[in-house]
Write a protein that holds these residues in place. Sequence first.
Motif, PDB file in Angstrom:
ATOM      1  N   ALA A 146      36.472  40.956  17.212  1.00  0.00           N
ATOM      2  CA  ALA A 146      36.746  42.218  17.906  1.00  0.00           C
ATOM      3  C   ALA A 146      38.138  42.729  17.549  1.00  0.00           C
ATOM      4  O   ALA A 146      38.314  43.913  17.222  1.00  0.00           O
ATOM      5  CB  ALA A 146      36.608  42.041  19.418  1.00  0.00           C
ATOM      6  N   LEU A 147      39.124  41.855  17.599  1.00  0.00           N
ATOM      7  CA  LEU A 147      40.485  42.271  17.265  1.00  0.00           C
ATOM      8  C   LEU A 147      40.559  42.753  15.828  1.00  0.00           C
ATOM      9  O   LEU A 147      41.209  43.764  15.536  1.00  0.00           O
ATOM     10  CB  LEU A 147      41.463  41.126  17.523  1.00  0.00           C
ATOM     11  CG  LEU A 147      41.592  40.693  18.988  1.00  0.00           C
ATOM     12  CD1 LEU A 147      42.461  39.454  19.107  1.00  0.00           C
ATOM     13  CD2 LEU A 147      42.121  41.822  19.864  1.00  0.00           C
ATOM     14  N   LYS A 148      39.897  42.067  14.918  1.00  0.00           N
ATOM     15  CA  LYS A 148      39.887  42.468  13.506  1.00  0.00           C
ATOM     16  C   LYS A 148      39.210  43.827  13.318  1.00  0.00           C
ATOM     17  O   LYS A 148      39.641  44.640  12.501  1.00  0.00           O
ATOM     18  CB  LYS A 148      39.153  41.394  12.672  1.00  0.00           C
ATOM     19  CG  LYS A 148      39.019  41.692  11.221  1.00  0.00           C
ATOM     20  CD  LYS A 148      40.325  41.549  10.502  1.00  0.00           C
ATOM     21  CE  LYS A 148      40.118  41.734   9.000  1.00  0.00           C
ATOM     22  NZ  LYS A 148      41.383  41.837   8.305  1.00  0.00           N
ATOM     23  N   MET A 149      38.140  44.085  14.095  1.00  0.00           N
ATOM     24  CA  MET A 149      37.367  45.324  13.969  1.00  0.00           C
ATOM     25  C   MET A 149      37.937  46.475  14.789  1.00  0.00           C
ATOM     26  O   MET A 149      37.414  47.585  14.744  1.00  0.00           O
ATOM     27  CB  MET A 149      35.922  45.080  14.413  1.00  0.00           C
ATOM     28  CG  MET A 149      35.143  44.164  13.535  1.00  0.00           C
ATOM     29  SD  MET A 149      33.489  43.920  14.259  1.00  0.00           S
ATOM     30  CE  MET A 149      32.909  42.531  13.313  1.00  0.00           C
ATOM     31  N   GLY A 150      38.970  46.214  15.576  1.00  0.00           N
ATOM     32  CA  GLY A 150      39.551  47.270  16.407  1.00  0.00           C
ATOM     33  C   GLY A 150      38.788  47.527  17.692  1.00  0.00           C
ATOM     34  O   GLY A 150      38.931  48.586  18.296  1.00  0.00           O
ATOM     35  N   VAL A 151      37.974  46.572  18.110  1.00  0.00           N
ATOM     36  CA  VAL A 151      37.238  46.694  19.370  1.00  0.00           C
ATOM     37  C   VAL A 151      38.110  46.079  20.469  1.00  0.00           C
ATOM     38  O   VAL A 151      38.512  44.916  20.355  1.00  0.00           O
ATOM     39  CB  VAL A 151      35.875  45.969  19.303  1.00  0.00           C
ATOM     40  CG1 VAL A 151      35.147  46.040  20.633  1.00  0.00           C
ATOM     41  CG2 VAL A 151      35.021  46.555  18.186  1.00  0.00           C
ATOM     42  N   PRO A 152      38.426  46.828  21.523  1.00  0.00           N
ATOM     43  CA  PRO A 152      39.300  46.284  22.567  1.00  0.00           C
ATOM     44  C   PRO A 152      38.662  45.101  23.296  1.00  0.00           C
ATOM     45  O   PRO A 152      37.454  45.056  23.485  1.00  0.00           O
ATOM     46  CB  PRO A 152      39.532  47.460  23.511  1.00  0.00           C
ATOM     47  CG  PRO A 152      38.523  48.481  23.180  1.00  0.00           C
ATOM     48  CD  PRO A 152      38.018  48.204  21.798  1.00  0.00           C
ATOM     49  N   VAL A 153      39.522  44.169  23.691  1.00  0.00           N
ATOM     50  CA  VAL A 153      39.087  42.948  24.361  1.00  0.00           C
ATOM     51  C   VAL A 153      39.783  42.833  25.704  1.00  0.00           C
ATOM     52  O   VAL A 153      40.985  43.094  25.825  1.00  0.00           O
ATOM     53  CB  VAL A 153      39.430  41.704  23.514  1.00  0.00           C
ATOM     54  CG1 VAL A 153      39.057  40.419  24.241  1.00  0.00           C
ATOM     55  CG2 VAL A 153      38.744  41.772  22.155  1.00  0.00           C
ATOM     56  N   VAL A 154      39.003  42.420  26.708  1.00  0.00           N
ATOM     57  CA  VAL A 154      39.536  42.060  28.013  1.00  0.00           C
ATOM     58  C   VAL A 154      39.156  40.607  28.243  1.00  0.00           C
ATOM     59  O   VAL A 154      37.994  40.227  28.056  1.00  0.00           O
ATOM     60  CB  VAL A 154      38.955  42.947  29.139  1.00  0.00           C
ATOM     61  CG1 VAL A 154      39.447  42.490  30.501  1.00  0.00           C
ATOM     62  CG2 VAL A 154      39.285  44.409  28.891  1.00  0.00           C
ATOM     63  N   GLY A 155      40.117  39.794  28.620  1.00  0.00           N
ATOM     64  CA  GLY A 155      39.865  38.377  28.825  1.00  0.00           C
ATOM     65  C   GLY A 155      39.983  37.966  30.276  1.00  0.00           C
ATOM     66  O   GLY A 155      40.879  38.411  30.988  1.00  0.00           O
ATOM     67  N   LEU A 156      39.062  37.125  30.702  1.00  0.00           N
ATOM     68  CA  LEU A 156      39.089  36.544  32.043  1.00  0.00           C
ATOM     69  C   LEU A 156      39.076  35.027  31.883  1.00  0.00           C
ATOM     70  O   LEU A 156      38.051  34.450  31.505  1.00  0.00           O
ATOM     71  CB  LEU A 156      37.884  37.020  32.864  1.00  0.00           C
ATOM     72  CG  LEU A 156      37.774  36.483  34.283  1.00  0.00           C
ATOM     73  CD1 LEU A 156      38.983  36.891  35.120  1.00  0.00           C
ATOM     74  CD2 LEU A 156      36.492  36.989  34.939  1.00  0.00           C
ATOM     75  N   ARG A 157      40.226  34.416  32.084  1.00  0.00           N
ATOM     76  CA  ARG A 157      40.388  32.960  31.925  1.00  0.00           C
ATOM     77  C   ARG A 157      39.803  32.464  30.609  1.00  0.00           C
ATOM     78  O   ARG A 157      39.033  31.519  30.566  1.00  0.00           O
ATOM     79  CB  ARG A 157      39.780  32.232  33.100  1.00  0.00           C
ATOM     80  CG  ARG A 157      40.445  32.572  34.402  1.00  0.00           C
ATOM     81  CD  ARG A 157      40.697  31.356  35.242  1.00  0.00           C
ATOM     82  NE  ARG A 157      41.215  31.765  36.526  1.00  0.00           N
ATOM     83  CZ  ARG A 157      40.770  31.308  37.672  1.00  0.00           C
ATOM     84  NH1 ARG A 157      39.804  30.425  37.707  1.00  0.00           N
ATOM     85  NH2 ARG A 157      41.309  31.724  38.801  1.00  0.00           N
ATOM     86  N   THR A 158      40.203  33.142  29.551  1.00  0.00           N
ATOM     87  CA  THR A 158      39.710  32.798  28.225  1.00  0.00           C
ATOM     88  C   THR A 158      40.840  32.293  27.344  1.00  0.00           C
ATOM     89  O   THR A 158      41.909  31.939  27.847  1.00  0.00           O
ATOM     90  CB  THR A 158      38.963  34.000  27.597  1.00  0.00           C
ATOM     91  OG1 THR A 158      38.227  33.570  26.460  1.00  0.00           O
ATOM     92  CG2 THR A 158      39.898  35.135  27.231  1.00  0.00           C
ATOM     93  N   TRP A 159      40.646  32.305  26.062  1.00  0.00           N
ATOM     94  CA  TRP A 159      41.589  31.780  25.089  1.00  0.00           C
ATOM     95  C   TRP A 159      42.940  32.482  25.161  1.00  0.00           C
ATOM     96  O   TRP A 159      43.022  33.673  25.451  1.00  0.00           O
ATOM     97  CB  TRP A 159      41.017  31.947  23.687  1.00  0.00           C
ATOM     98  CG  TRP A 159      39.875  31.036  23.417  1.00  0.00           C
ATOM     99  CD1 TRP A 159      38.559  31.283  23.688  1.00  0.00           C
ATOM    100  CD2 TRP A 159      39.932  29.734  22.857  1.00  0.00           C
ATOM    101  NE1 TRP A 159      37.795  30.206  23.318  1.00  0.00           N
ATOM    102  CE2 TRP A 159      38.614  29.234  22.803  1.00  0.00           C
ATOM    103  CE3 TRP A 159      40.967  28.936  22.382  1.00  0.00           C
ATOM    104  CZ2 TRP A 159      38.304  27.987  22.293  1.00  0.00           C
ATOM    105  CZ3 TRP A 159      40.660  27.690  21.874  1.00  0.00           C
ATOM    106  CH2 TRP A 159      39.335  27.228  21.837  1.00  0.00           C
ATOM    107  N   GLU A 160      43.976  31.715  24.850  1.00  0.00           N
ATOM    108  CA  GLU A 160      45.311  32.272  24.664  1.00  0.00           C
ATOM    109  C   GLU A 160      45.625  32.142  23.189  1.00  0.00           C
ATOM    110  O   GLU A 160      45.382  31.109  22.583  1.00  0.00           O
ATOM    111  CB  GLU A 160      46.327  31.511  25.517  1.00  0.00           C
ATOM    112  CG  GLU A 160      46.062  31.692  26.998  1.00  0.00           C
ATOM    113  CD  GLU A 160      47.050  30.939  27.868  1.00  0.00           C
ATOM    114  OE1 GLU A 160      48.106  30.509  27.344  1.00  0.00           O
ATOM    115  OE2 GLU A 160      46.761  30.791  29.054  1.00  0.00           O
ATOM    116  N   LEU A 161      46.187  33.198  22.607  1.00  0.00           N
ATOM    117  CA  LEU A 161      46.431  33.220  21.178  1.00  0.00           C
ATOM    118  C   LEU A 161      47.911  33.018  20.876  1.00  0.00           C
ATOM    119  O   LEU A 161      48.778  33.478  21.622  1.00  0.00           O
ATOM    120  CB  LEU A 161      45.960  34.547  20.582  1.00  0.00           C
ATOM    121  CG  LEU A 161      44.503  34.925  20.847  1.00  0.00           C
ATOM    122  CD1 LEU A 161      44.177  36.264  20.202  1.00  0.00           C
ATOM    123  CD2 LEU A 161      43.560  33.847  20.348  1.00  0.00           C
TER     124      LEU A 161
END
Length: 161
Positions: A114-129
Amino acid sequence: MIQIQIAVCGPGVATEEEGRWAEEAGRLLAEEGAVVVCGGMTGVMDAAARGARQAGGLALGILPGRGLEGASEHLSAAVVTGMGEARNALVVRSADAVLAIAGEYGTLSEIALALKMGVPVVGLRTWELAKGGEPVEAFVRAAGVPDAVREAMRLARERRS
């Protein structure tokens, strides 16, 4: 106009809490008029589809196999890909925004795509980058399900405009 489509991603083997979050997210997204897109199988995917359908909404599953085996019974429609985990790219590409709930490596791949494709992401207790040992704030972090849905819908609408 085609309805906003929000991908709900998360583990195929979800905890009870993660399942509750996904079901609530699916329900709230359907109430907002969004189509829930998911990997179409078990865990978070099944729970999100169930929530969407209970609210009278649509749930589209992008399946990894060559048939409907193992697909959530709560899907409104399914796309059979035969692509295995590579179908994650189709899940993300089909979405106006991605809502990542907890997750394992499949969810991490969907976040990255998603990040690579430009699709916005919302995370709920998910991965930290992190990159080079430094945290990367690449997506919105939500405090709870209503906040996550609100942010996903906001970002999807912005992306559509």
